[in-house]
Motif scaffolding. Structure first.
Motif, PDB file in Angstrom:
ATOM      1  N   SER A   1     -31.210  61.275 -23.521  1.00 46.69           N
ATOM      2  CA  SER A   1     -32.336  60.367 -23.788  1.00 46.69           C
ATOM      3  C   SER A   1     -33.623  60.858 -23.142  1.00 46.69           C
ATOM      4  CB  SER A   1     -32.012  58.959 -23.267  1.00 46.69           C
ATOM      5  OG  SER A   1     -30.830  58.460 -23.834  1.00 46.69           O
ATOM      6  N   PHE A   2     -33.553  61.855 -22.262  1.00 51.08           N
ATOM      7  CA  PHE A   2     -34.764  62.361 -21.597  1.00 51.08           C
ATOM      8  C   PHE A   2     -35.830  62.809 -22.608  1.00 51.08           C
ATOM      9  CE2 PHE A   2     -32.832  63.631 -17.199  1.00 51.08           C
ATOM     10  CZ  PHE A   2     -32.586  62.295 -16.942  1.00 51.08           C
ATOM     11  N   PRO A   3     -35.457  63.543 -23.688  1.00 47.32           N
ATOM     12  CA  PRO A   3     -36.508  63.908 -24.650  1.00 47.32           C
ATOM     13  C   PRO A   3     -37.212  62.681 -25.233  1.00 47.32           C
ATOM     14  CG  PRO A   3     -34.575  65.269 -25.000  1.00 47.32           C
ATOM     15  CD  PRO A   3     -34.176  64.205 -24.019  1.00 47.32           C
TER      16      PRO A   3
ATOM     17  N   ARG B   1     -45.852  60.241 -24.795  1.00 45.08           N
ATOM     18  CA  ARG B   1     -46.906  60.929 -25.539  1.00 45.08           C
ATOM     19  C   ARG B   1     -47.316  60.176 -26.803  1.00 45.08           C
ATOM     20  NH1 ARG B   1     -43.918  66.874 -25.031  1.00 45.08           N
ATOM     21  NH2 ARG B   1     -44.099  67.032 -22.752  1.00 45.08           N
ATOM     22  N   THR B   2     -46.388  59.442 -27.399  1.00 42.47           N
ATOM     23  CA  THR B   2     -46.678  58.723 -28.643  1.00 42.47           C
ATOM     24  C   THR B   2     -47.354  57.387 -28.383  1.00 42.47           C
ATOM     25  OG1 THR B   2     -44.726  59.779 -29.630  1.00 42.47           O
ATOM     26  CG2 THR B   2     -45.637  57.891 -30.796  1.00 42.47           C
TER      27      THR B   2
ATOM     28  N   ILE C   1     -40.446  58.005 -33.275  1.00 44.51           N
ATOM     29  CA  ILE C   1     -41.250  59.181 -32.922  1.00 44.51           C
ATOM     30  C   ILE C   1     -41.491  60.005 -34.181  1.00 44.51           C
ATOM     31  CG2 ILE C   1     -41.399  61.243 -31.488  1.00 44.51           C
ATOM     32  CD1 ILE C   1     -41.345  58.645 -29.872  1.00 44.51           C
ATOM     33  N   PRO C   2     -42.742  60.385 -34.481  1.00 38.26           N
ATOM     34  CA  PRO C   2     -42.995  61.213 -35.668  1.00 38.26           C
ATOM     35  C   PRO C   2     -42.251  62.544 -35.603  1.00 38.26           C
ATOM     36  CG  PRO C   2     -45.061  60.332 -34.763  1.00 38.26           C
ATOM     37  CD  PRO C   2     -43.992  60.045 -33.751  1.00 38.26           C
ATOM     38  N   LEU C   3     -41.741  62.976 -36.740  1.00 42.24           N
ATOM     39  CA  LEU C   3     -41.045  64.257 -36.810  1.00 42.24           C
ATOM     40  C   LEU C   3     -41.942  65.391 -36.330  1.00 42.24           C
ATOM     41  CD1 LEU C   3     -38.606  65.986 -37.707  1.00 42.24           C
ATOM     42  CD2 LEU C   3     -39.624  66.048 -39.998  1.00 42.24           C
ATOM     43  N   SER C   4     -43.234  65.315 -36.616  1.00 41.03           N
ATOM     44  CA  SER C   4     -44.150  66.379 -36.201  1.00 41.03           C
ATOM     45  C   SER C   4     -44.156  66.533 -34.681  1.00 41.03           C
ATOM     46  CB  SER C   4     -45.560  66.088 -36.701  1.00 41.03           C
ATOM     47  OG  SER C   4     -46.031  64.834 -36.215  1.00 41.03           O
ATOM     48  N   ARG C   5     -44.094  65.421 -33.941  1.00 36.79           N
ATOM     49  CA  ARG C   5     -44.089  65.504 -32.480  1.00 36.79           C
ATOM     50  C   ARG C   5     -42.789  66.120 -31.977  1.00 36.79           C
ATOM     51  NH1 ARG C   5     -47.368  63.728 -28.843  1.00 36.79           N
ATOM     52  NH2 ARG C   5     -48.434  62.284 -30.271  1.00 36.79           N
ATOM     53  N   ILE C   6     -41.692  65.724 -32.583  1.00 32.53           N
ATOM     54  CA  ILE C   6     -40.407  66.307 -32.184  1.00 32.53           C
ATOM     55  C   ILE C   6     -40.403  67.812 -32.451  1.00 32.53           C
ATOM     56  CG2 ILE C   6     -37.926  66.319 -32.677  1.00 32.53           C
ATOM     57  CD1 ILE C   6     -38.159  63.344 -33.402  1.00 32.53           C
ATOM     58  N   GLY C   7     -40.842  68.198 -33.646  1.00 28.40           N
ATOM     59  CA  GLY C   7     -40.806  69.607 -34.026  1.00 28.40           C
ATOM     60  C   GLY C   7     -41.760  70.487 -33.255  1.00 28.40           C
TER      61      GLY C   7
END
Length: 470
Positions: A20-22, A29-30, A139-145
């Motif tokens: 869960s840390f990520p 950030r979001t 969380i937006p996929l763009s932020r994850i990627g």
């Protein structure tokens, strides 16, 4: 005026907390300015606080403080009924995960949290990692990627200590004492120095390994707390471990990890999350997304021989990726952790048997559900299906021939509102169960309402369009 906090309920085990840390980082950030609060087991979060993202932890006993707040978002990652009840009781702008209502009924909010629940005992073709599934609803996929994770540390060649973590939560997930003792000998014969690690439950195992090995080995099993393990691990060239909480701790803390993916685990779901770690897994059909072992012996352990693992370890500490690709390991496949073109967790094939039909189906279903939930379009799912159909025409035909039966069932459900039989999802052919498992849970979660049936028919039509003769 301070912004409302975000509350995450994570009452599972240590490995689940670390995965869960990520999410904690992405939430910060979001939702800038919103404090991130986490309810977790104190025995897990307390020793992890020095390496955890900067969140505020609460033990379950801190509910009095939590009940006084209103929240921007509540994310419930726990399976406990108490957590669902708390998520239902508290006031929030949005809620994700299991939430209980005033009458006690529990519903799972969020497509991705529902999908995650649908792969329980049905994960053969699931390629989504738990850490990504934790986040995709908020969380937006763009932020994850776009997140760049630190590379695992590589020490000087003269540093030749190799950590071996001996334990795991279940017998099927961990090697035998004899395996570890033989691995110590194989490592030492190749110029590496084994160091044994484990919790208090592994103390006897560590002593037995050292006794059977009979050579020079440092036994640290049962002697270190979690924070101390993270610190001591910085002196290791490599950490060899089954799928267990300390594996995730090692990967998060920057150690280079070789995951012995044994038994009823799926490395796509719970492998080391950061890039450039290695995972070795049996190629047996039943090892693909194993949830519970139903066989009379742990056959998937057989190909894991100490000499093979020692050879891989030596190549890893030399950063010899080319050498790793040339290793012949019948019955095993070696992966490297990475990020795929979609920005999510990926396992890249390094050596061993090439991808099977099951692997290709996993890719297809990942693309299908990503498109169904709005992450991307269906183009890649269509491309993968075309390749699968060319390579496996009989299996492709089996899916196509069963789809009309599903269409009739769903149309009848829409017309009459009749619930599906309890055996529906697992009575479907294995090739379709990733779909049928989600559909069945989705309808149950929405009380078989008419809008739910309408969405099911829409998903069915999307699938039928993709797998029709191309």
């Amino acid at each position: 005026m301070s912004k409302r906090p975000i509350l995450v309920l994570q009452m599972q085990r240590m490995g689940d907390l670390i995965l869960s840390f990520p999410l904690f980082l992405w939430l910060e950030r979001t939702y800038p300015g919103h404090p991130v609060w986490v309810v977790a087991e104190e025995k897990f979060f307390r020793p992890l606080m020095p390496i955890s993202p900067k969140v505020t932890y609460f033990p379950w006993e801190g509910l009095g403080v939590l009940r006084r707040e209103k929240y921007e978002l509540i994310v419930n990652l726990s399976i406990r009924s108490q957590a669902a009840a708390l998520a239902g009781e508290l006031e929030a702008g949005a809620k994700i995960g299991p939430v209980s209502g005033p009458q006690g009924a529990t519903y799972i909010l969020g497509d991705w949290q529902l999908y995650r629940s649908s792969v329980v005992e049905n994960n053969r073709h699931n390629l989504f990692h738990w850490a990504d599934l934790n986040a995709l609803d908020c969380i937006p996929l763009s932020r994850i990627g776009q997140t760049v994770w630190p590379q695992p540390r590589t020490l000087q060649p003269t540093d030749n200590r190799i950590g071996l973590f001996l334990g795991a939560s279940e017998e099927s997930k961990r090697p035998s004492v004899e395996f570890w003792a033989s691995l110590c000998a194989e490592l030492l014969g190749r110029g590496m120095r084994p160091v044994l690690f484990g919790g208090t439950l592994e103390q006897e195992t560590g002593q037995a390994v050292a006794r059977i090995f009979g050579g020079p080995v440092l036994d640290m099993s049962g002697k270190l707390k979690l924070g101390e393990l993270a610190a001591v691990g910085q002196s290791l060239q490599l950490f060899i471990t089954p799928d267990t909480g300390p594996m995730h701790l090692a990967a998060w803390a920057g150690m280079k990890v070789l995951n012995l993916s044994l038994g009823n685990v799926n490395p796509w779901e719970t492998g080391p999350y950061q890039n450039d770690h290695y995972v070795i897994r049996s190629t047996m059909s039943c090892a693909l997304g194993c949830w519970n072992c139903r066989r009379d012996s742990l056959y998937c352990h057989g190909p894991f021989t100490p000499s093979r693992i020692a050879v891989i370890a030596k190549r890893m500490i030399l950063n010899d990726r080319s050498g790793l690709t040339k290793i012949n390991m019948p019955g095993l496949r070696l992966y490297s952790t990475a990020r795929g073109g979609n920005g999510l967790y990926d396992l890249q094939h390094i050596s061993g048997r090439k991808a099977s039909s099951g692997d290709m189906l996993g890719r297809f279903w990942q693309q299908f559900f990503g498109a169904a939930f709005g992450l991307w379009d269906t183009e890649e799912a269509g491309r993968i299906w075309s390749v699968f159909e060319n390579n496996q025409p009989k299996l492709a035909g089996k899916m196509r021939s069963h789809l009309p039966l599903l269409g009739k069932e769903f149309s009848k459900g829409l017309a009459k509102g009749i619930p599906l039989p309890d055996c529906f999802w697992d009575s479907c052919p294995l090739i379709l169960r990733q779909f049928s498992g989600f559909i069945h849970l989705f309808l149950q979660n929405n009380d078989y309402s008419r809008p739910a049936w309408v969405r099911v028919l829409s998903l069915y039509e999307q699938l039928a369009s993709l797998v029709s003769s191309r």
